[in-house]
Write a protein that holds these residues in place. Structure first.
Motif, PDB file in Angstrom:
ATOM      1  N   ILE A 171     101.259  43.579 105.377  1.00 17.77           N
ATOM      2  CA  ILE A 171     101.989  43.724 104.525  1.00 17.77           C
ATOM      3  C   ILE A 171     102.681  41.560 104.330  1.00 17.77           C
ATOM      4  O   ILE A 171     103.364  41.288 104.768  1.00 17.77           O
ATOM      5  CB  ILE A 171     103.334  44.436 105.032  1.00 17.77           C
ATOM      6  N   GLN A 172     102.262  41.692 102.932  1.00 12.96           N
ATOM      7  CA  GLN A 172     102.343  40.660 102.348  1.00 12.96           C
ATOM      8  C   GLN A 172     102.533  40.429 101.291  1.00 12.96           C
ATOM      9  O   GLN A 172     102.263  40.776 100.279  1.00 12.96           O
ATOM     10  CB  GLN A 172     101.866  38.921 103.171  1.00 12.96           C
ATOM     11  N   GLY A 173     103.532  39.186 100.004  1.00 16.83           N
ATOM     12  CA  GLY A 173     103.787  39.297  98.977  1.00 16.83           C
ATOM     13  C   GLY A 173     103.516  40.448  97.790  1.00 16.83           C
ATOM     14  O   GLY A 173     102.880  40.570  97.200  1.00 16.83           O
ATOM     15  N   GLY A 174     104.505  41.975  98.530  1.00 15.42           N
ATOM     16  CA  GLY A 174     104.576  42.251  97.739  1.00 15.42           C
ATOM     17  C   GLY A 174     103.452  43.623  98.377  1.00 15.42           C
ATOM     18  O   GLY A 174     103.506  44.599  96.852  1.00 15.42           O
ATOM     19  N   TYR A 175     101.997  43.388  98.767  1.00 12.48           N
ATOM     20  CA  TYR A 175     101.059  44.283  98.964  1.00 12.48           C
ATOM     21  C   TYR A 175     100.723  44.707  99.902  1.00 12.48           C
ATOM     22  O   TYR A 175     101.695  44.332 101.543  1.00 12.48           O
ATOM     23  CB  TYR A 175      99.568  43.589  98.811  1.00 12.48           C
ATOM     24  N   LEU A 176     100.185  46.202 100.713  1.00  9.78           N
ATOM     25  CA  LEU A 176      99.899  45.841 101.661  1.00  9.78           C
ATOM     26  C   LEU A 176      98.370  46.196 102.219  1.00  9.78           C
ATOM     27  O   LEU A 176      97.559  46.655 100.396  1.00  9.78           O
ATOM     28  CB  LEU A 176     100.125  47.847 101.981  1.00  9.78           C
ATOM     29  N   TYR A 177      97.612  45.539 102.609  1.00 11.67           N
ATOM     30  CA  TYR A 177      96.430  45.245 103.216  1.00 11.67           C
ATOM     31  C   TYR A 177      95.924  45.943 103.433  1.00 11.67           C
ATOM     32  O   TYR A 177      96.405  46.495 104.753  1.00 11.67           O
ATOM     33  CB  TYR A 177      95.880  44.034 103.452  1.00 11.67           C
ATOM     34  N   VAL A 178      94.709  46.951 103.543  1.00 14.21           N
ATOM     35  CA  VAL A 178      93.876  47.347 104.832  1.00 14.21           C
ATOM     36  C   VAL A 178      92.731  47.102 104.762  1.00 14.21           C
ATOM     37  O   VAL A 178      91.779  47.005 104.361  1.00 14.21           O
ATOM     38  CB  VAL A 178      93.814  48.898 103.536  1.00 14.21           C
ATOM     39  N   ALA A 179      92.310  47.449 106.465  1.00 13.41           N
ATOM     40  CA  ALA A 179      91.360  47.275 107.061  1.00 13.41           C
ATOM     41  C   ALA A 179      90.291  48.480 107.604  1.00 13.41           C
ATOM     42  O   ALA A 179      91.720  49.847 107.735  1.00 13.41           O
ATOM     43  CB  ALA A 179      91.606  45.803 107.670  1.00 13.41           C
ATOM     44  N   GLY A 180      89.985  48.389 107.363  1.00 11.30           N
ATOM     45  CA  GLY A 180      88.770  49.676 108.347  1.00 11.30           C
ATOM     46  C   GLY A 180      87.323  50.484 107.554  1.00 11.30           C
ATOM     47  O   GLY A 180      86.924  49.077 106.668  1.00 11.30           O
ATOM     48  N   SER A 181      86.637  51.394 106.920  1.00  9.61           N
ATOM     49  CA  SER A 181      86.004  51.854 107.126  1.00  9.61           C
ATOM     50  C   SER A 181      86.182  52.344 105.463  1.00  9.61           C
ATOM     51  O   SER A 181      86.450  53.633 105.895  1.00  9.61           O
ATOM     52  CB  SER A 181      84.687  52.836 107.858  1.00  9.61           C
ATOM     53  N   MET A 182      85.970  52.781 104.386  1.00 13.09           N
ATOM     54  CA  MET A 182      86.165  52.712 102.839  1.00 13.09           C
ATOM     55  C   MET A 182      84.664  52.423 101.993  1.00 13.09           C
ATOM     56  O   MET A 182      84.630  51.463 102.236  1.00 13.09           O
ATOM     57  CB  MET A 182      87.498  53.292 102.452  1.00 13.09           C
ATOM     58  N   THR A 183      85.279  53.032 101.038  1.00  8.80           N
ATOM     59  CA  THR A 183      84.883  52.129  99.845  1.00  8.80           C
ATOM     60  C   THR A 183      86.304  52.656  98.848  1.00  8.80           C
ATOM     61  O   THR A 183      85.357  51.494  97.821  1.00  8.80           O
ATOM     62  CB  THR A 183      83.900  53.119  99.186  1.00  8.80           C
ATOM     63  N   HIS A 184      86.685  53.660  98.630  1.00  3.55           N
ATOM     64  CA  HIS A 184      88.036  53.481  97.565  1.00  3.55           C
ATOM     65  C   HIS A 184      89.380  53.581  98.328  1.00  3.55           C
ATOM     66  O   HIS A 184      89.233  54.306  99.262  1.00  3.55           O
ATOM     67  CB  HIS A 184      87.479  54.269  96.466  1.00  3.55           C
ATOM     68  N   LEU A 185      90.619  53.411  97.550  1.00  2.40           N
ATOM     69  CA  LEU A 185      91.477  53.494  97.804  1.00  2.40           C
ATOM     70  C   LEU A 185      92.016  54.527  96.653  1.00  2.40           C
ATOM     71  O   LEU A 185      91.965  53.854  95.647  1.00  2.40           O
ATOM     72  CB  LEU A 185      92.835  52.696  98.017  1.00  2.40           C
ATOM     73  N   THR A 186      92.482  55.892  96.646  1.00  4.39           N
ATOM     74  CA  THR A 186      93.116  56.698  95.930  1.00  4.39           C
ATOM     75  C   THR A 186      94.271  56.914  95.426  1.00  4.39           C
ATOM     76  O   THR A 186      94.807  57.162  97.050  1.00  4.39           O
ATOM     77  CB  THR A 186      91.987  57.969  95.659  1.00  4.39           C
ATOM     78  N   ALA A 187      95.004  56.917  95.005  1.00  2.00           N
ATOM     79  CA  ALA A 187      97.022  57.198  94.465  1.00  2.00           C
ATOM     80  C   ALA A 187      96.460  58.571  94.305  1.00  2.00           C
ATOM     81  O   ALA A 187      96.236  59.378  93.701  1.00  2.00           O
ATOM     82  CB  ALA A 187      97.622  57.114  93.702  1.00  2.00           C
ATOM     83  N   VAL A 188      96.780  59.416  95.383  1.00  2.00           N
ATOM     84  CA  VAL A 188      97.388  61.211  95.393  1.00  2.00           C
ATOM     85  C   VAL A 188      97.913  60.769  93.992  1.00  2.00           C
ATOM     86  O   VAL A 188      99.040  61.226  93.340  1.00  2.00           O
ATOM     87  CB  VAL A 188      98.074  61.687  96.639  1.00  2.00           C
ATOM     88  N   GLY A 189      97.418  62.697  93.415  1.00  2.00           N
ATOM     89  CA  GLY A 189      98.190  62.649  92.240  1.00  2.00           C
ATOM     90  C   GLY A 189      98.101  62.367  91.076  1.00  2.00           C
ATOM     91  O   GLY A 189      98.663  62.137  90.055  1.00  2.00           O
ATOM     92  N   ALA A 239      87.403  49.855  96.913  1.00  2.00           N
ATOM     93  CA  ALA A 239      87.910  49.528  98.125  1.00  2.00           C
ATOM     94  C   ALA A 239      86.846  49.007  99.350  1.00  2.00           C
ATOM     95  O   ALA A 239      87.074  49.762 100.307  1.00  2.00           O
ATOM     96  CB  ALA A 239      89.362  49.590  99.039  1.00  2.00           C
ATOM     97  N   TRP A 240      85.998  47.781  99.410  1.00  2.00           N
ATOM     98  CA  TRP A 240      84.811  47.989 100.673  1.00  2.00           C
ATOM     99  C   TRP A 240      85.463  47.646 101.154  1.00  2.00           C
ATOM    100  O   TRP A 240      84.876  46.510 101.726  1.00  2.00           O
ATOM    101  CB  TRP A 240      83.753  47.753  99.930  1.00  2.00           C
ATOM    102  N   ASN A 241      85.976  48.325 102.592  1.00  2.00           N
ATOM    103  CA  ASN A 241      86.407  47.791 103.794  1.00  2.00           C
ATOM    104  C   ASN A 241      87.519  47.474 103.743  1.00  2.00           C
ATOM    105  O   ASN A 241      87.428  46.832 104.363  1.00  2.00           O
ATOM    106  CB  ASN A 241      84.731  47.691 104.545  1.00  2.00           C
ATOM    107  N   GLY A 242      87.664  47.204 103.015  1.00  2.00           N
ATOM    108  CA  GLY A 242      89.350  46.232 102.125  1.00  2.00           C
ATOM    109  C   GLY A 242      90.048  46.645 101.089  1.00  2.00           C
ATOM    110  O   GLY A 242      88.718  46.079 100.419  1.00  2.00           O
ATOM    111  N   GLY A 243      91.596  46.674 100.947  1.00  2.00           N
ATOM    112  CA  GLY A 243      91.464  46.994  99.628  1.00  2.00           C
ATOM    113  C   GLY A 243      92.956  46.587 100.083  1.00  2.00           C
ATOM    114  O   GLY A 243      93.279  46.102 101.068  1.00  2.00           O
ATOM    115  N   ARG A 244      93.720  46.113  98.778  1.00  2.00           N
ATOM    116  CA  ARG A 244      95.298  46.256  99.045  1.00  2.00           C
ATOM    117  C   ARG A 244      95.855  47.793  98.287  1.00  2.00           C
ATOM    118  O   ARG A 244      95.691  47.852  97.397  1.00  2.00           O
ATOM    119  CB  ARG A 244      95.466  45.066  99.191  1.00  2.00           C
ATOM    120  N   ILE A 245      97.953  48.102  98.406  1.00  2.00           N
ATOM    121  CA  ILE A 245      98.784  48.892  97.764  1.00  2.00           C
ATOM    122  C   ILE A 245      99.222  47.556  96.863  1.00  2.00           C
ATOM    123  O   ILE A 245     100.213  47.152  97.393  1.00  2.00           O
ATOM    124  CB  ILE A 245      98.762  49.574  98.347  1.00  2.00           C
ATOM    125  N   ASN A 246      99.865  47.750  95.492  1.00  2.00           N
ATOM    126  CA  ASN A 246     100.691  47.255  95.111  1.00  2.00           C
ATOM    127  C   ASN A 246     102.262  48.592  95.631  1.00  2.00           C
ATOM    128  O   ASN A 246     101.986  49.236  95.333  1.00  2.00           O
ATOM    129  CB  ASN A 246     101.007  47.268  93.715  1.00  2.00           C
TER     130      ASN A 246
END
Length: 988
Positions: free
Chosen positions: A450-468, A475-482
């Motif tokens: 967590i830094q600067g109002g974001y949650l940074y995410v590392a792993g094996s993935m292509t997308h981050l999707t807000a449920v609902g 987010a190809w193997n890395g992205g962030r959430i506001n």
């Protein structure tokens, strides 16, 4: 490297130094003599005050002194300490730094206690190894480099017969060692050496193999063809229970008995003999610089804040493999995080439990919470997951973010990423799921930051999707959430072509670092470690970070090939630390990405986690042997190192310099050797490490079960408070005085006081007083407090003890004889009058006390059931020409209260009520004996109080309450001879 020039055929016949002689030396050297002289005699090491700089100096000063225990002091040792000196063998002057049979250790902090070494240097009672802390050995060298010692100044004397009747001497020099450590199996280069009468040069201590170019088998220094006398430093073999020691070759057998001087399992070679290890620094006290002490005293000094090497007590742990899979990616604990007062452990465990045998065992797979202060399992936190937890972070709103291999949380589909209530473990707030839209692939989150109002995410993935919602971000193997909106950032995509394992977003807010299994971002080469700007579009930093690797080749395109993956990354200040494959932890300049520091670990070695607390870097690994400083290639021959230290599944490095911190040297055991995969500093400063861990060592070498994780409290780095000012009073012998000072407020935690005469410590004592010689010339003293960790207070201001003045008068001294009574019988009204007959009273010497250890006179030897409330004391003395007596002072130890009279007239009172004093008057204050001794009460004696001839001084000491644990009294009365006052003018 030169091979041994002559095979060793003969055994030395040197016997071990007698343990009886050592014991006698100990018995005669533990107490600082009360009347020790400050004369200019050459140091003999017999007392703290006459400590020498080395055993060698004692040998030079007093050639006939026998082997035994002596006091040594250097500026780096700081205060006099006791050591065993061999003053007979090979010219004498050898200080013993370790001894024992099988079971030597490579721990930087040594083994056992120094007292075990100097009190039991030989014999079967010395078979259990004891080794000085490496810092103590450095102190004996006064901080000098071991590789700068005179030739062959390191010595091992080892038994060569089962009954201990024959011995072999081995001496050698090191060519690459800037400080002492015990990693003698780590391949330390050797210069010259001597085996008995045979000499040679070259080789290494221990046997080193890296899976690449290595020394041929058996080429440690002193090896022959394996049938003779072998000197491999320390040897570890499965047949020998992996016990270490100064072993011989394959054909030399021992016996597995308590009395055999050469140990080996039945029928096995490589016997490990009883051995003694020595060094011979050639230092003289007069040549050493102890610095100066300003008039204000010495400043406080504290140790760096690092974790304690001793583990905290295990309260709860974890066990089992919940997914049924073993291996390094399926260890019990892989990650930690904290919300409120709960530290959460995530991994592949199935149960929480209290003991190795399963006490309190409860099924709680993959994620559990533990109280940060007590270590107790938080049983109210009970999430239900169906896969491993690999990442934990606490959101600004208090929710717990977790990532891993799970697909459901509490029965709800929530793949790889979830936000939980940290109290109940239920899903909480807007959720985001990880997706891997490649056919057949599943999402897997490895790390969060967590830094600067974001949650940074590392792993094996292509997308981050807000449920609902319809919001989905590439987010190809890395992205962030506001975190303000709870939605993934559609304008920020790490876009890396392989799995990321770790992410660290800079505290400066300008970039995020990723480490893992990738080699490019959007076609730009940035292998396995990269820095991405936090601005929209997620561009790479400039310059682009291209890390280097410990075992690789470069192809035609200039790209690295080989073992490249990286598992941990952390920015601290102006450095970025990257750790991973083939045992490497490298530090890089934040601005240029030039590599500025490096370490390689061995054996196993891969760095698996990197964490920090702002000042130190902690790295976990499946390494159980050594860490090599300033080493960048895995091959040991082509890439020399500056220092080799012990590492045991986790190590610490100074964040500012990248230098290994050997002081943190925990003893840790692992279930399958997978080691440490998670590390975390909690809000109290304690370090948690996790993996497939099973055991740890607490203080006092107490082994304990530690299932899955171990906690280490922060080392005390706070100086004790400054002792109270020094005062002095004369003693009855006329040749000594007693210095006293106020106790440090930290005294209850076990401080020791260091007394400095001039610029040198001449005594360490737990008392608040010390007897010193009355000097021939003015002599300065200061006192400071040292805690059990080694932090030191600022000292008192300089106190100057003056020589005895020709005009000085001493009427009563500490320890003088007095008449005394301690009784509930009625006290005569005139007991304090000069004419009172006290011949029926008892007579004794100060210190008078009850309930005080070391008192000269016990005033309650029969331990009266009903304690009198007061004790009375009388002493007569004579005075010539009292009209010339000036500056009279009475100094009193008063515990609890006292009233003092001179010739029946009250001089003063302390902690006593006003008005008439009776035998049963209670003191109105309470002090301990220690406080009373270090805070003596001083009364001025008015002119005219003394009479010519016999005078009497009396004192009544009173308890604050009848059941008080102690009561004590002593008194000194000093004055000066002045000039008689001029007679009053007569009538005109």
């Amino acid at each position: 490297m030169n091979r041994m020039q002559n095979r060793v055929r003969g055994w030395g016949a040197r016997a071990l130094v007698g343990a009886a002689l050592a014991a006698a030396a100990v018995a005669g050297s533990l107490v600082v003599p009360a009347a020790a002289s400050a004369a200019t005699a050459l140091p003999d090491g017999k007392t703290q005050e006459t400590a020498a700089a080395s055993c060698w100096e004692i040998k030079q000063n007093y050639p006939s002194q026998p082997s035994g225990v002596y006091w040594l002091l250097t500026p780096k040792l700081v205060y006099p300490q006791q050591f065993y000196c061999d003053q007979v063998s090979l010219g004498g002057g050898w200080v013993m730094i370790g001894r024992g049979r099988e079971g030597w250790k490579e721990n930087y902090n040594g083994l056992g206690t120094p007292e075990q070494i100097f009190s039991t240097p030989s014999g079967t009672a010395a078979f259990k190894p004891a080794q000085l802390p490496a810092k103590t050995v450095d102190g004996l060298l006064n901080g000098g480099r071991p590789d700068q010692l005179p030739p062959n100044s390191i010595r091992v004397n080892r038994a060569s017969a089962l009954d201990g009747t024959r011995w072999q001497e081995v001496r050698f020099s090191l060519t690459r060692r800037d400080r002492w450590n015990w990693t003698l199996s780590g391949g330390n280069p050797v210069g010259s050496w001597v085996f008995g009468g045979y000499t040679g040069s070259g080789g290494w201590t221990g046997s080193v193999g890296w899976g690449g170019p290595t020394m041929p088998q058996g080429y440690g220094f002193g090896n022959d063809d394996g049938t003779g006398w072998n000197m491999t430093g320390v040897a570890q073999r499965a047949t020998h229970k992996y016990l270490e020691g100064w072993s011989y070759g394959a054909q030399v057998t021992g016996a597995d008995t308590p009395t055999s001087y050469m140990w080996a399992p039945a029928g096995q070679g490589y016997a490990i003999p009883f051995a003694q290890m020595f060094v011979r620094p050639q230092l003289k006290l007069a040549d050493l610089d102890f610095g100066t002490v300003p008039s204000t005293g010495t400043p406080a000094s504290t140790l760096p804040s690092i974790p304690n090497s001793d583990a905290m007590k295990t309260v709860w742990g974890v066990s089992g493999l919940a997914n049924g899979q073993a291996g390094e990616l399926n260890v019990e604990v892989a990650e930690f995080g904290q919300a409120g007062n709960t530290v959460f452990a995530g991994g592949n465990f199935q149960y929480v439990q209290q003991t190795r045998d399963g006490a309190g065992k409860v099924e709680q797979p993959y994620l559990a919470g533990f109280d940060v202060n007590t270590g107790q399992w938080v049983s109210s936190f009970r999430p239900v997951l169906n896969g491993q937890v690999k990442a934990i972070a606490t959101l600004p709103d208090g929710r717990l973010a977790i990532g891993g291999q799970f697909t459901t949380v509490n029965g709800v589909a929530q793949p790889a990423l979830a936000f939980l209530d940290p109290v109940t473990g239920q899903l909480s707030g807007q959720q985001v799921k990880a997706e891997h839209r490649t056919v057949g692939a599943v999402p897997y989150i490895h790390d969060l930051d967590i830094q600067g109002g974001y949650l940074y995410v590392a792993g094996s993935m292509t997308h981050l999707t807000a449920v609902g919602t319809t919001t989905s971000a590439s987010a190809w193997n890395g992205g962030r959430i506001n975190l303000a909106t709870g939605l993934p950032d559609t304008n920020w995509n790490a876009n890396l072509n392989g799995t990321t394992v770790a992410v660290d977003a800079s505290a400066r807010g300008d970039r995020a670092y990723f480490a893992g299994y990738f080699d490019s971002k959007g076609g730009t080469y940035t292998p396995d470690g990269t820095a991405i700007q936090t601005g929209a579009g997620a561009p790479l930093t400039s310059p682009v970070w291209v890390p280097s690797f410990s075992e690789s080749t470069v192809d035609a395109q200039g790209h690295y090939q080989g073992y490249l993956w990286q598992n941990g990354v952390a920015e601290i200040g102006d450095r970025v630390y990257l750790g991973g494959s083939q045992h490497s932890l490298f530090g890089y300049d934040r601005n240029t990405f030039q590599r500025v520091s490096g370490s390689i670990t061995h054996n196993g070695g891969d760095i698996q986690t990197v964490d920090d607390n702002g000042s130190i870097v902690v790295a976990g690994c499946h390494c159980g042997d050594h860490a090599y400083q300033d080493k960048y290639l895995k091959k040991e021959i082509t890439d020399p190192w500056t220092e080799v230290d012990k590492i045991n599944y986790a190590g610490a490095w100074d964040a500012a310099t990248g230098k290994y911190i050997p002081d943190w040297s925990p003893v840790v055991q692992s279930r399958a050797g997978q080691g440490v995969w998670g590390s975390f500093f909690d809000s109290t400063g304690a370090l948690w490490i996790g993996g497939d861990l099973t055991d740890s060592m607490r203080a006092g070498q107490v082994n304990q079960w530690s299932g899955g994780f171990i906690r280490f409290a922060p080392r005390d780095s706070v100086a004790p408070s400054t002792p109270g000012a020094i005062s002095s009073t004369p003693n009855a012998d006329g040749a000594t005085a007693t210095l006293a000072w106020g106790a440090s407020s930290d005294a209850g935690s076990g401080v020791t006081y260091e007394v400095l005469r001039g610029n040198r410590v001449i005594a360490s004592t737990t008392a608040t007083n010390l007897t010193v010689p009355v000097p021939a010339e003015a002599t300065t003293y200061v006192v400071r407090a040292r805690d059990v960790t080694g932090n030191r207070s600022a000292s008192t201001a300089v106190f100057t003890l003056q020589p005895a003045s020709p005009n000085a008068l001493t009427f009563v001294t500490n320890g003088d004889s007095w008449s005394w009574r301690y009784s509930s019988d009625a006290l005569p009204a005139d007991w304090n009058a000069a004419t009172f007959d006290a011949s029926s009273w008892a007579v004794g010497k100060g210190l008078f006390a009850r309930g005080v250890s070391g008192a000269a006179t016990n005033i309650d030897p029969s331990n009266l059931a009903t304690k009198p409330l007061s004790a009375q004391f009388r002493k007569t003395f004579t005075v010539d020409d009292p009209t010339t007596v000036v500056n009279g002072k009475v100094s009193v130890i008063a515990n609890d209260g006292v009233v003092v009279y001179l010739n029946g007239v009250e001089l003063g009172r302390v902690r006593m009520p006003a008005g008439a004093i009776t035998q049963n008057t209670l003191a109105n204050g309470v002090v301990s004996n220690a406080t009373a001794v270090s805070n003596r009460v001083v009364f001025d004696v008015p002119a005219g109080a003394l009479v010519a001839g016999t005078n009497v001084i009396t004192a009544s000491v009173h308890a604050n309450y009848r059941a008080t644990t102690d009561l004590s009294f002593d008194l000194a009365f000093t004055a000066e001879r002045g000039t008689a006052p001029a007679p009053a003018p007569g009538p005109v």
